[in-house]
Design a protein around this motif. Structure first.
Motif, PDB file in Angstrom:
ATOM      1  N   TRP A   1       0.836  -1.205   0.000  1.00  0.00           N
ATOM      2  CA  TRP A   1       0.000   0.000   0.000  1.00  0.00           C
ATOM      3  C   TRP A   1       0.869   1.254   0.000  1.00  0.00           C
ATOM      4  CZ3 TRP A   1      -5.019   1.536  -0.449  1.00  0.00           C
ATOM      5  CH2 TRP A   1      -5.366   2.790   0.047  1.00  0.00           C
ATOM      6  N   ASP A   2       1.893   1.260   0.821  1.00  0.00           N
ATOM      7  CA  ASP A   2       2.761   2.434   0.928  1.00  0.00           C
ATOM      8  C   ASP A   2       3.510   2.708  -0.370  1.00  0.00           C
ATOM      9  OD1 ASP A   2       1.962   2.739   3.541  1.00  0.00           O
ATOM     10  OD2 ASP A   2       3.664   1.624   4.373  1.00  0.00           O
ATOM     11  N   SER A   3       3.723   1.667  -1.171  1.00  0.00           N
ATOM     12  CA  SER A   3       4.450   1.845  -2.434  1.00  0.00           C
ATOM     13  C   SER A   3       3.559   2.388  -3.550  1.00  0.00           C
ATOM     14  CB  SER A   3       5.052   0.509  -2.881  1.00  0.00           C
ATOM     15  OG  SER A   3       4.030  -0.395  -3.314  1.00  0.00           O
ATOM     16  N   MET A   4       2.254   2.429  -3.311  1.00  0.00           N
ATOM     17  CA  MET A   4       1.311   2.880  -4.331  1.00  0.00           C
ATOM     18  C   MET A   4       1.132   4.391  -4.266  1.00  0.00           C
ATOM     19  SD  MET A   4      -1.496  -0.157  -3.666  1.00  0.00           S
ATOM     20  CE  MET A   4      -2.728   0.461  -4.817  1.00  0.00           C
ATOM     21  N   SER A   5       0.905   5.007  -5.421  1.00  0.00           N
ATOM     22  CA  SER A   5       0.585   6.432  -5.451  1.00  0.00           C
ATOM     23  C   SER A   5      -0.837   6.635  -4.934  1.00  0.00           C
ATOM     24  CB  SER A   5       0.696   6.970  -6.877  1.00  0.00           C
ATOM     25  OG  SER A   5      -0.318   6.398  -7.703  1.00  0.00           O
ATOM     26  N   ARG A   6      -1.177   7.874  -4.574  1.00  0.00           N
ATOM     27  CA  ARG A   6      -2.539   8.139  -4.104  1.00  0.00           C
ATOM     28  C   ARG A   6      -3.556   7.778  -5.184  1.00  0.00           C
ATOM     29  NH1 ARG A   6      -5.177  11.029  -0.092  1.00  0.00           N
ATOM     30  NH2 ARG A   6      -7.201  11.926  -0.689  1.00  0.00           N
ATOM     31  N   GLU A   7      -3.225   8.053  -6.420  1.00  0.00           N
ATOM     32  CA  GLU A   7      -4.129   7.715  -7.523  1.00  0.00           C
ATOM     33  C   GLU A   7      -4.368   6.209  -7.584  1.00  0.00           C
ATOM     34  OE1 GLU A   7      -4.504   8.370 -12.385  1.00  0.00           O
ATOM     35  OE2 GLU A   7      -2.676   8.942 -11.308  1.00  0.00           O
ATOM     36  N   GLN A   8      -3.320   5.417  -7.392  1.00  0.00           N
ATOM     37  CA  GLN A   8      -3.467   3.960  -7.403  1.00  0.00           C
ATOM     38  C   GLN A   8      -4.283   3.485  -6.197  1.00  0.00           C
ATOM     39  OE1 GLN A   8       0.811   3.171  -7.561  1.00  0.00           O
ATOM     40  NE2 GLN A   8       0.557   2.177  -9.564  1.00  0.00           N
ATOM     41  N   GLN A   9      -4.063   4.127  -5.061  1.00  0.00           N
ATOM     42  CA  GLN A   9      -4.816   3.759  -3.862  1.00  0.00           C
ATOM     43  C   GLN A   9      -6.308   4.044  -4.050  1.00  0.00           C
ATOM     44  OE1 GLN A   9      -2.839   6.112  -0.890  1.00  0.00           O
ATOM     45  NE2 GLN A   9      -1.165   4.634  -0.597  1.00  0.00           N
ATOM     46  N   ILE A  10      -6.623   5.184  -4.647  1.00  0.00           N
ATOM     47  CA  ILE A  10      -8.025   5.523  -4.910  1.00  0.00           C
ATOM     48  C   ILE A  10      -8.640   4.517  -5.880  1.00  0.00           C
ATOM     49  CG2 ILE A  10      -9.536   7.229  -6.010  1.00  0.00           C
ATOM     50  CD1 ILE A  10      -7.766   9.414  -4.789  1.00  0.00           C
ATOM     51  N   GLU A  11      -7.877   4.132  -6.896  1.00  0.00           N
ATOM     52  CA  GLU A  11      -8.389   3.160  -7.863  1.00  0.00           C
ATOM     53  C   GLU A  11      -8.655   1.809  -7.194  1.00  0.00           C
ATOM     54  OE1 GLU A  11      -9.611   1.106 -11.282  1.00  0.00           O
ATOM     55  OE2 GLU A  11      -9.663   3.211 -10.644  1.00  0.00           O
ATOM     56  N   LEU A  12      -7.771   1.387  -6.305  1.00  0.00           N
ATOM     57  CA  LEU A  12      -8.008   0.131  -5.594  1.00  0.00           C
ATOM     58  C   LEU A  12      -9.260   0.245  -4.731  1.00  0.00           C
ATOM     59  CD1 LEU A  12      -7.278  -2.716  -4.751  1.00  0.00           C
ATOM     60  CD2 LEU A  12      -5.735  -1.755  -3.024  1.00  0.00           C
ATOM     61  N   SER A  13      -9.449   1.395  -4.080  1.00  0.00           N
ATOM     62  CA  SER A  13     -10.663   1.572  -3.270  1.00  0.00           C
ATOM     63  C   SER A  13     -11.908   1.505  -4.148  1.00  0.00           C
ATOM     64  CB  SER A  13     -10.610   2.903  -2.511  1.00  0.00           C
ATOM     65  OG  SER A  13     -10.887   4.017  -3.351  1.00  0.00           O
ATOM     66  N   ARG A  14     -11.816   2.007  -5.374  1.00  0.00           N
ATOM     67  CA  ARG A  14     -12.958   1.943  -6.297  1.00  0.00           C
ATOM     68  C   ARG A  14     -13.273   0.498  -6.662  1.00  0.00           C
ATOM     69  NH1 ARG A  14     -14.306   2.450 -12.042  1.00  0.00           N
ATOM     70  NH2 ARG A  14     -12.137   1.969 -12.570  1.00  0.00           N
ATOM     71  N   GLN A  15     -12.249  -0.273  -6.959  1.00  0.00           N
ATOM     72  CA  GLN A  15     -12.473  -1.666  -7.331  1.00  0.00           C
ATOM     73  C   GLN A  15     -13.008  -2.483  -6.152  1.00  0.00           C
ATOM     74  OE1 GLN A  15     -12.583  -2.646 -10.287  1.00  0.00           O
ATOM     75  NE2 GLN A  15     -11.509  -0.986 -11.343  1.00  0.00           N
ATOM     76  N   GLU A  16     -12.520  -2.205  -4.944  1.00  0.00           N
ATOM     77  CA  GLU A  16     -13.033  -2.921  -3.772  1.00  0.00           C
ATOM     78  C   GLU A  16     -14.474  -2.505  -3.473  1.00  0.00           C
ATOM     79  OE1 GLU A  16     -10.612  -3.266  -0.324  1.00  0.00           O
ATOM     80  OE2 GLU A  16      -8.821  -3.873  -1.437  1.00  0.00           O
ATOM     81  N   PHE A  17     -14.799  -1.243  -3.716  1.00  0.00           N
ATOM     82  CA  PHE A  17     -16.172  -0.767  -3.550  1.00  0.00           C
ATOM     83  C   PHE A  17     -17.105  -1.498  -4.510  1.00  0.00           C
ATOM     84  CE2 PHE A  17     -19.366   2.579  -4.804  1.00  0.00           C
ATOM     85  CZ  PHE A  17     -20.069   2.603  -3.605  1.00  0.00           C
ATOM     86  N   VAL A  18     -16.700  -1.608  -5.765  1.00  0.00           N
ATOM     87  CA  VAL A  18     -17.508  -2.313  -6.765  1.00  0.00           C
ATOM     88  C   VAL A  18     -17.654  -3.785  -6.391  1.00  0.00           C
ATOM     89  CG1 VAL A  18     -17.536  -3.105  -9.169  1.00  0.00           C
ATOM     90  CG2 VAL A  18     -16.962  -0.721  -8.645  1.00  0.00           C
ATOM     91  N   ASN A  19     -16.579  -4.387  -5.922  1.00  0.00           N
ATOM     92  CA  ASN A  19     -16.617  -5.787  -5.512  1.00  0.00           C
ATOM     93  C   ASN A  19     -17.608  -5.996  -4.367  1.00  0.00           C
ATOM     94  OD1 ASN A  19     -15.586  -8.587  -5.287  1.00  0.00           O
ATOM     95  ND2 ASN A  19     -14.686  -7.848  -3.377  1.00  0.00           N
ATOM     96  N   THR A  20     -17.574  -5.097  -3.391  1.00  0.00           N
ATOM     97  CA  THR A  20     -18.466  -5.212  -2.235  1.00  0.00           C
ATOM     98  C   THR A  20     -19.925  -5.029  -2.640  1.00  0.00           C
ATOM     99  OG1 THR A  20     -16.729  -4.394  -0.757  1.00  0.00           O
ATOM    100  CG2 THR A  20     -18.997  -4.264   0.040  1.00  0.00           C
ATOM    101  N   LEU A  21     -20.199  -4.028  -3.477  1.00  0.00           N
ATOM    102  CA  LEU A  21     -21.578  -3.805  -3.917  1.00  0.00           C
ATOM    103  C   LEU A  21     -22.086  -4.978  -4.754  1.00  0.00           C
ATOM    104  CD1 LEU A  21     -21.752  -0.026  -4.902  1.00  0.00           C
ATOM    105  CD2 LEU A  21     -22.295  -1.116  -2.728  1.00  0.00           C
ATOM    106  N   SER A  22     -21.223  -5.532  -5.579  1.00  0.00           N
ATOM    107  CA  SER A  22     -21.628  -6.682  -6.395  1.00  0.00           C
ATOM    108  C   SER A  22     -22.039  -7.843  -5.502  1.00  0.00           C
ATOM    109  CB  SER A  22     -20.479  -7.106  -7.316  1.00  0.00           C
ATOM    110  OG  SER A  22     -20.123  -6.073  -8.215  1.00  0.00           O
ATOM    111  N   ALA A  23     -21.222  -8.122  -4.483  1.00  0.00           N
ATOM    112  CA  ALA A  23     -21.564  -9.195  -3.547  1.00  0.00           C
ATOM    113  C   ALA A  23     -22.852  -8.874  -2.807  1.00  0.00           C
ATOM    114  CB  ALA A  23     -20.420  -9.400  -2.557  1.00  0.00           C
TER     115      ALA A  23
END
Length: 406
Positions: free
Chosen positions: A61-83
Motif C-alpha cells: 500500500w505504501d508503495s502505491m501512489s494516491r491515484e493507485q490507492q483511490i483506484e483500488l478503493s474503487r475496485q473494492e467498492f464495486v466488488n463489495t456492492l456486487s456481492a
C-alpha cells in the motif's frame, strides 16, 4: 414467520414486527431520488475509507501512489456492492419461500414483505452506484451462481435468520464505522447512510427471529446452526480479498491477496466488523466450537475472544408517482426557487399517501432549525418537512397527504 408467544416481558414477534413496520413508514429512502446521481465525483476522494481498504497498512500500500490507492478503493467498492446484490437476491428468495408457509395476515409477514421491498431498492441503488463510479460488476462464476440459486432452499427457521445476520451485520458494522470519513466520496457516504438506516431494522428483525427460534429448537438443530455459521468466515475472506479486484487495479492478484490475508491491520478491520454479530451469537448460544474455529482461522474473531454479549442496535421503529423538475419551497417566510426530485406511494400500513425526495439548490444555513415548509409545483401546494442535509449538499424533504405533484 409466525407469531411468537411473549416471554419474559419481551415483545412478541407480532408486536416487534408492528413496531418495525411503523418505523419503516417514518423513515425510509427511495435511492432513485434520495441520492444525487448527477453530482460529479471528486477525483481526489476515496470510494472506501483508506483504512478499510484491504491493503492499507502494508508495504505494498505504501508503495502505491494516491491515484493507485483511490483506484483500488474503487475496485473494492464495486466488488463489495456486487456481492451485496447477490446476497440481497439470496435473502429475498429465501424470505419469499418462507412466506409460502406464513400467515398472510400476520404483522411478521407484512414486515418480511417490507424488508423485501427495501432489499430490492438496495439492489437498484448498488447497481446505480456501480454504474456511477464507472465500475464493472463482479459477476459470480457459473458454479457460484448454482450455489446462489440453491442456498435459498436450505435457509429455513433459525438458519434463515442467522444467514441474514451473517450477510447483513458485518457490512453494517463496517459501514457505521466509516461512513463519516472525510476522505470518502459524498455519493458513497450517502449510499452508506441509506443502507445503514434501513438495514438496522432488518438486523433487529433477524435477531428477534433467531432469538425466538433458538428457544424452541431441539439440541441437535441448535448445534447444527451454531457451527454451520462459521462457513461465513470463509465466504467473507474470499470476498474481501477477491483477486479480481486487485487485477483490475493493476496489481498482481495472487500476491496482493496474499499480502491482504496476512495483514494485521486488515485482520483488525475484519474483527471490528464481526464483533457485534459475534457477541450476539455467543449471547444466544449460536457460536459453536467449529464456527468459532472457522471465524478465528479467517481472522474475523481474535484468537482470545469469547464474543461478549451486547445489546441490540436501536432503530426508529405499489404503484409509485414521481416528479423531477422546478418547485418553490416556502420556509421561514421566504420563497426559494429550487429543483426537486420526488416520489410517492400509498402506504398500506397507515392508509396514507407518503411522498419524499431531494431538494437541489441553495438554502439558508439554519433551514433545518425551522424544518416545517410548504412546497409548490405549479398550482399544487403541500405541507412538508425538511428532514436532513446530505453529504452531497442536497436536502431531504418528506410529506404525508396530497403531494405537490399530480
Amino acid at each position: 414467520m409466525t407469531a411468537s408467544v411473549k416471554a419474559n416481558g419481551a415483545p412478541s414477534r407480532e408486536e416487534f414486527s408492528e413496531r418495525l413496520l411503523r418505523g419503516s413508514v417514518k423513515k425510509y429512502y427511495e435511492p432513485v431520488v434520495d441520492v444525487d446521481w448527477d453530482a460529479p465525483l471528486d477525483p481526489d476522494k476515496f470510494f472506501l475509507p483508506p483504512r478499510s481498504v484491504s491493503l492499507y497498512g502494508t508495504p505494498l500500500w505504501d508503495s502505491m501512489s494516491r491515484e493507485q490507492q483511490i483506484e483500488l478503493s474503487r475496485q473494492e467498492f464495486v466488488n463489495t456492492l456486487s456481492a451485496g446484490i447477490w446476497f440481497e437476491n439470496i435473502l429475498n428468495q429465501a424470505l419469499l419461500r418462507d412466506l409460502m408457509h406464513a400467515d398472510p395476515t400476520a404483522r411478521s409477514t407484512h414486515y418480511a414483505l417490507t424488508e423485501m421491498g427495501d432489499e430490492t431498492r438496495h439492489m437498484v441503488m448498488f447497481g446505480r452506484a456501480i454504474e456511477k463510479v464507472g465500475g464493472k460488476p463482479m459477476r459470480p462464476k457459473r458454479y457460484q451462481r448454482m450455489i446462489i440459486n440453491a442456498l435459498p432452499l436450505t435457509f429455513r427457521g433459525a438458519l434463515l435468520w442467522v444467514a441474514a445476520l451473517v450477510g447483513e451485520e458485518i457490512f453494517d458494522s463496517l459501514q457505521r464505522n466509516m461512513m463519516d470519513d472525510p476522505d470518502l466520496q459524498p455519493v458513497v457516504q450517502r449510499i452508506m447512510k441509506i443502507h445503514v438506516t434501513e438495514e438496522a431494522r432488518h438486523i433487529q428483525f433477524a435477531r428477534d427471529g433467531a432469538r425466538k427460534r433458538v428457544a424452541e429448537m431441539p439440541w441437535l438443530s441448535r448445534m447444527w446452526v451454531a457451527n454451520l455459521n462459521g462457513v461465513g468466515g470463509l465466504f467473507f475472506r474470499h470476498l474481501f480479498t477477491n483477486a479480481a479486484q486487485y487485477r483490475r487495479a493493476g496489481l498482481d492478484g495472487k500476491e496482493a491477496r496474499r499480502v491482504a490475508r496476512t495483514s494485521p491491520h486488515h485482520h483488525d478491520v475484519q474483527a471490528l466488523g464481526f464483533a457485534p454479530l459475534a457477541a450476539f451469537l455467543a449471547d444466544v448460544g449460536l457460536m459453536g466450537p467449529v464456527a468459532r474455529r472457522l471465524w478465528t482461522r479467517t481472522h474475523f474473531l481474535p484468537a482470545t475472544s469469547s464474543g461478549r454479549p451486547r445489546s441490540d442496535v436501536e432503530v426508529d421503529v405499489d404503484d409509485r408517482d414521481s416528479y423531477d423538475g422546478p418547485a418553490v419551497l416556502h420556509v421561514g417566510g421566504v420563497d426559494h426557487t429550487v429543483g426537486v426530485r420526488l416520489v410517492g406511494h400509498l402506504e398500506p400500513v397507515d392508509g396514507q399517501y407518503h411522498w419524499q425526495g431531494a431538494i437541489f439548490g441553495e438554502l439558508p444555513g439554519d433551514v433545518l432549525k425551522q424544518p416545517r415548509a410548504t412546497l409548490s409545483v405549479g398550482d399544487r401546494v403541500a405541507t412538508a418537512r425538511i428532514s436532513e442535509r446530505t453529504a452531497q449538499g442536497t436536502y431531504g424533504i418528506v410529506g404525508v397527504g396530497a403531494p405537490p405533484f399530480a
